[in-house]
Motif scaffolding. Structure first.
Motif, PDB file in Angstrom:
ATOM      1  N   UNK A  83       0.865  -1.181   0.000  1.00 14.78           N
ATOM      2  CA  UNK A  83       0.000   0.000   0.000  1.00 14.78           C
ATOM      3  C   UNK A  83       0.904   1.234   0.000  1.00 14.78           C
ATOM      4  N   UNK A  84       0.664   2.128  -0.952  1.00 13.38           N
ATOM      5  CA  UNK A  84       1.491   3.317  -1.108  1.00 13.38           C
ATOM      6  C   UNK A  84       0.593   4.529  -1.331  1.00 13.38           C
ATOM      7  N   UNK A  85       1.080   5.700  -0.925  1.00 11.96           N
ATOM      8  CA  UNK A  85       0.307   6.905  -1.234  1.00 11.96           C
ATOM      9  C   UNK A  85       0.118   6.993  -2.749  1.00 11.96           C
ATOM     10  N   UNK A  86       1.208   6.882  -3.464  1.00 10.08           N
ATOM     11  CA  UNK A  86       1.237   6.668  -4.910  1.00 10.08           C
ATOM     12  C   UNK A  86       2.422   5.746  -5.167  1.00 10.08           C
ATOM     13  N   UNK A  87       2.460   5.155  -6.332  1.00  9.58           N
ATOM     14  CA  UNK A  87       3.514   4.174  -6.572  1.00  9.58           C
ATOM     15  C   UNK A  87       4.893   4.821  -6.586  1.00  9.58           C
ATOM     16  N   UNK A 260      -1.345  -0.965  -4.140  1.00 10.47           N
ATOM     17  CA  UNK A 260      -2.593  -0.266  -3.851  1.00 10.47           C
ATOM     18  C   UNK A 260      -2.280   1.203  -3.598  1.00 10.47           C
ATOM     19  N   UNK A 261      -2.927   2.091  -4.363  1.00  4.32           N
ATOM     20  CA  UNK A 261      -2.704   3.530  -4.159  1.00  4.32           C
ATOM     21  C   UNK A 261      -3.711   4.057  -3.137  1.00  4.32           C
ATOM     22  N   UNK A 268      -6.865   3.166  -6.024  1.00  2.62           N
ATOM     23  CA  UNK A 268      -6.809   2.139  -7.052  1.00  2.62           C
ATOM     24  C   UNK A 268      -5.872   1.016  -6.650  1.00  2.62           C
ATOM     25  N   UNK A 269      -5.847  -0.020  -7.468  1.00  2.00           N
ATOM     26  CA  UNK A 269      -4.892  -1.108  -7.235  1.00  2.00           C
ATOM     27  C   UNK A 269      -4.418  -1.640  -8.577  1.00  2.00           C
ATOM     28  N   UNK A 282      -7.036  -1.022 -11.662  1.00  2.00           N
ATOM     29  CA  UNK A 282      -8.443  -0.720 -11.406  1.00  2.00           C
ATOM     30  C   UNK A 282      -8.510   0.517 -10.505  1.00  2.00           C
ATOM     31  N   UNK A 283      -9.229   1.531 -10.951  1.00  2.00           N
ATOM     32  CA  UNK A 283      -9.322   2.786 -10.211  1.00  2.00           C
ATOM     33  C   UNK A 283     -10.761   3.060  -9.803  1.00  2.00           C
TER      34      UNK A 283
END
Length: 577
Positions: A83-87, A260-261, A268-269, A282-283
């Motif tokens: 799980x990340x804030x953004x990638x 996972x964002x 999304x993931x 998938x968002x």
């Protein structure tokens, strides 16, 4: 209507994982079946991406678990969930899991909740379907008609009369097919007819998806809940199948299988499909976003929102779908017609339960149809399919909803990406919740192994009670109605590897009772039963009885200390009494 008529024992509408698995279970028992599917072939898009351990145990039972485990990610690719804030941003939580190579050895050292013959495997449905198709076509009585759809049917009481019509969905030429009835073989020598075809079958199974014609024709409504609104995993989702070969080079965090964002702008993931450059993304969509004319431009923007990176991306396909389902049909059967898979239950994909539940539908129904068609059991045996699988669907959709509530109901703080005291506090709070959640959703031996069939007319209770059902813990028990306890044998095999392909009578301990009455009763009644003897008293302690009857779907049907009532037991477990 004049024209050709095809006769088959079982007609299956839908050649996804459920329909293909059912064809395998029937074909290996010598039952002819015909599958029809309007698609032009097996899945192009990745779709489901998690094969649970119980499904892998069934693939092992059928002899192709190793083939499936070799598919998808490279053997040494991590299968972590991150799980990340953004990638390209902060990492918040991670669950580290074995690679495919590690899983083969790790499972032999695991006990407790994870005492099993197989660990889960992260592999795209597109790869699994291709394997299931190959396995189904090994059986000469199996026919598959891509580009054909079930148009109508009626149950006459002694058979099902159906109409199938050609006209496959876009996506290319159907792959080579073969099947039941020489006049309908599409091999060049026997071309398929261009018009409608009548089919006469003993039974019809609707594995034809969420918009099932079979379910709608039968008039079965949905039970459960739908339209559940959440910030994530509740509402409209936009899917993108993409190729981004430079993604791993720009990722500053360790590799994972799922990314996972978690940020206020876009949840999304994204799952790795091949471990190289293909991904399924998938968002979650906002309610004000209208996607009717969305295409590559919007897909690229969604990816930038989640990634926080600007990378060369090739868009392979896009689409929309709806999360927020926890539904199961009010009935699974009427007369000679059954529904299974997505036709019978709809999941929000948290936990990866939809495809795995569908596989077990097929396994449960397959041996029962074969037993009836081969004269080993009365048709009333089939009534147990709904009795057993509908409660399983209710249970599993409930668990999937719990997981979706946990992740979808937790909101990203507006400061979570800020390099400030408030940002650090927000990330710490998110980390605590998401680390707890990821173990809740992805470490689920109880969900995986814990389906039970108490209350089924085929299960003979011995008065004991199974441990409580729980998602994240599993206590093995031979209490009739559930999965048999697992153990590794001294010769290195799984205990499950010693089971017979049909009915198994485990005869346990160094001084077991005489099992001959079961063997004689099975021979007289035409049941394919084998007594499997293990002298290890460790197994006797595990099963808490010296005689244990295991069904063809590897479910404990009965256990006891003597064989005095063998004939009555066998009559009960196949629905004769």
């Amino acid at each position: 209507m004049s024209g050709p008529t095809l006769n088959t024992q079982v007609l299956i509408a839908g050649a996804g994982p459920c329909g293909l698995m059912l064809a395998i279970e029937l074909g290996r028992r010598g039952i002819d079946c015909l599958l029809v599917d309007p698609k032009s072939g097996t899945a192009f898009n990745p779709q489901a991406n998690a094969t649970q351990a119980r499904t892998m145990e069934h693939f092992r039972r059928l002899g192709f678990a190793e083939e499936v485990r070799s598919l998808g990610l490279p053997a040494d690719h991590p299968t972590d969930i991150a799980y990340l804030t953004r990638y390209g941003g902060y990492e918040l939580a991670r669950l580290s899991l074995p690679t495919a190579a590690q899983a083969r050895s790790a499972i032999r050292e695991m006990g407790g909740s994870w005492s099993a013959a197989e660990l889960p495997h992260r592999v795209s449905q597109k790869f699994v379907e291709a394997t299931l198709l190959r396995q189904a076509l090994r059986h000469p009585g199996t026919g598959i008609r891509w580009g054909w759809r079930l148009q109508a049917f009626r149950d006459t009481g002694d058979q099902v009369e159906a109409l199938i019509t050609p006209g496959h969905a876009p996506g290319g030429t159907p792959p080579p097919t073969r099947g039941a009835g020489e006049s309908l073989q599409g091999d060049g020598q026997h071309p398929l007819p261009s018009g409608p075809v009548k089919v006469q079958a003993r039974f019809l199974i609707g594995a034809d998806g969420a918009r099932s014609l079979v379910r709608q024709t039968l008039g079965f409504g949905w039970q459960g809940e739908t339209g559940i609104k959440r910030e994530f995993m509740g509402g409209r989702m936009f899917s993108v199948y993409l190729r981004a070969p430079d993604f791993h080079d720009h990722l500053k965090h360790p590799l994972a299988w799922m990314y996972v964002s978690f940020n206020p702008q876009r949840r999304g993931f994204m799952m790795s499909v091949d471990g190289k450059g293909e991904f399924a993304f998938h968002a979650a969509l906002r309610e004000d976003e209208q996607t009717d004319d969305w295409g590559e431009t919007e897909a690229r923007q969604l990816l930038r929102d989640a990634m926080g990176l600007s990378l060369p991306v090739q868009i392979l396909s896009t689409g929309t779908w709806l999360a927020g389902h926890a539904l199961y049909a009010e009935h699974f059967q009427r007369g000679r017609v059954f529904i299974a898979g997505d036709a019978a239950h709809l999941f929000t994909p948290t936990g990866g339960l939809g495809y795995n539940t569908a596989i077990e539908d097929a396994i449960n129904l397959g041996w029962k149809l074969a037993a009836v068609l081969q004269g080993q059991a009365p048709q009333g045996l089939l009534d147990s399919y709904e009795r057993e699988r509908l409660p399983a669907a209710r249970r599993n959709t409930g668990y999937a909803r719990q997981f979706a509530d946990s992740v979808g109901g937790f909101r990203a703080d507006a400061q979570i990406e800020s390099d400030s005291e408030a940002g650090r506090a927000a990330r710490a709070q998110a980390s605590e919740h998401l680390n707890r959640h990821v173990r809740m959703e992805f470490n689920i031996p109880g969900v995986t192994f814990g389906v039970r069939y108490e209350g089924s007319p085929l299960i003979i209770s011995d008065g004991t009670q199974a441990p409580p059902d729980a998602a994240n813990a599993y206590q093995a028990t031979a209490c009739p109605g559930g999965r048999p306890p697992h153990a590794w044998l001294d010769d290195g095999r799984s205990l499950f590897d010693s089971f017979h392909s049909e009915w198994t009578l485990l005869v346990l301990g160094s001084q077991p009772p005489d099992a001959a009455p079961f063997e004689r009763a099975a021979q007289l009644s035409g049941l394919d039963l084998k007594a499997v003897r293990h002298q290890d008293d460790r197994l006797l302690s595990l099963y808490e009885a010296p005689l244990v009857l295991i069904r063809p779907d590897q479910v404990v049907a009965w256990r006891g200390s003597d064989a005095a009532q063998a004939a009555a037991v066998l009559d009960r477990v196949v629905g004769r009494t």
